[in-house]
Design a protein around this motif. Sequence first.
Motif, PDB file in Angstrom:
ATOM      1  N   CYS A 195       0.845  -1.190   0.000  1.00  0.00           N
ATOM      2  CA  CYS A 195       0.000   0.000   0.000  1.00  0.00           C
ATOM      3  C   CYS A 195       0.880   1.240   0.000  1.00  0.00           C
ATOM      4  O   CYS A 195       1.894   1.297   0.699  1.00  0.00           O
ATOM      5  N   LEU A 201      -1.613   1.335  -4.992  1.00  0.00           N
ATOM      6  CA  LEU A 201      -1.151  -0.007  -4.636  1.00  0.00           C
ATOM      7  C   LEU A 201      -0.050  -0.446  -5.600  1.00  0.00           C
ATOM      8  O   LEU A 201      -0.202  -0.350  -6.811  1.00  0.00           O
ATOM      9  N   ALA A 223      -3.518   4.435   0.053  1.00  0.00           N
ATOM     10  CA  ALA A 223      -3.675   3.141   0.720  1.00  0.00           C
ATOM     11  C   ALA A 223      -2.846   3.083   1.992  1.00  0.00           C
ATOM     12  O   ALA A 223      -1.760   3.669   2.076  1.00  0.00           O
ATOM     13  N   ASP A 225      -3.189  -0.147   4.481  1.00  0.00           N
ATOM     14  CA  ASP A 225      -2.869  -1.520   4.857  1.00  0.00           C
ATOM     15  C   ASP A 225      -3.703  -2.482   4.027  1.00  0.00           C
ATOM     16  O   ASP A 225      -4.654  -2.081   3.343  1.00  0.00           O
ATOM     17  N   ALA A 226      -3.354  -3.787   4.096  1.00  0.00           N
ATOM     18  CA  ALA A 226      -4.013  -4.778   3.247  1.00  0.00           C
ATOM     19  C   ALA A 226      -4.096  -6.120   3.947  1.00  0.00           C
ATOM     20  O   ALA A 226      -3.299  -6.435   4.834  1.00  0.00           O
ATOM     21  N   VAL A 235      -7.965  -3.822   0.614  1.00  0.00           N
ATOM     22  CA  VAL A 235      -7.063  -2.701   0.843  1.00  0.00           C
ATOM     23  C   VAL A 235      -7.788  -1.623   1.638  1.00  0.00           C
ATOM     24  O   VAL A 235      -8.874  -1.171   1.259  1.00  0.00           O
ATOM     25  N   ALA A 237      -7.996   1.997   2.464  1.00  0.00           N
ATOM     26  CA  ALA A 237      -7.586   3.270   1.876  1.00  0.00           C
ATOM     27  C   ALA A 237      -8.255   4.412   2.622  1.00  0.00           C
ATOM     28  O   ALA A 237      -9.060   4.194   3.532  1.00  0.00           O
TER      29      ALA A 237
END
Length: 260
Positions: A195, A201, A223, A225-226, A235, A237
Amino acid sequence: MVNIKNFTWYTMAFGTLVVTLFFSCTDGDFGNENPVLSGSYSTMLTLGDRLYLVNQQDIITYDIESKNSPYLLDRSNVGFDIESLFHYQGLLLIGSSRTMHIFQLDEDGIPQKESSTDYFSSENIVCVGDPIVMRQNLAYVTLADVSDNNACFGRLVNELRVYDMTQLKNPKLLSTQVLPNPKGMALGLNNLYICDGRTGLFVMDIIDPANPVLKQHIPGFEAFDAIVRDDILIVSAKNQLLQFDIKDENLISYIGHLDL
């Protein structure tokens, strides 16, 4: 069209202890693969009947065998400016603004310190954040400037780093790549999803795990974290969650988003 039912579940997965507990493993094996569905910026996770939390300076272990009456087992000082907690095969990787801390879980699930690796030798580099993910003998670390912090000073750094973790007491830096503002990460089968706090991304090919190669850039959002869940990448965002189909990692497709 966005699947709201699925997104409700994923929204909770990013931010609540309830989901962390629900998706924890229950066999008490502290050496398993990472069984917890959590982002790379997570500050809590569960393994069996143990709950681990980090605050800005400590790693704290609770016994949660009785869900109604958890009790404190251990509290260990880690350092300063702790930001993230990640589990991999009995290791707890703890990220701070300056240092990667490695703890090994003993047979009782109590963290025992293995080492600390400083990212910088200069004392004036402080403007970074630091999540960590790991697979096999490699750890992936992103360092991103937090220049929007008024208390920040020093040289700004925006990097993806790869460390060889074969020797836990002495990790070796293998490579460094500059990215715009890399934040949280998630590991797919052959991709590392990074991210970016400014430009969307980044999809990195890790067929050669020690040498990530940029495969795709998906722009249009900020972004943070994922999470990878089966064939879905979620994701986090700014003001929304985005959902991507990654069943074919060479042909990633956008499914939809949920405004927050």
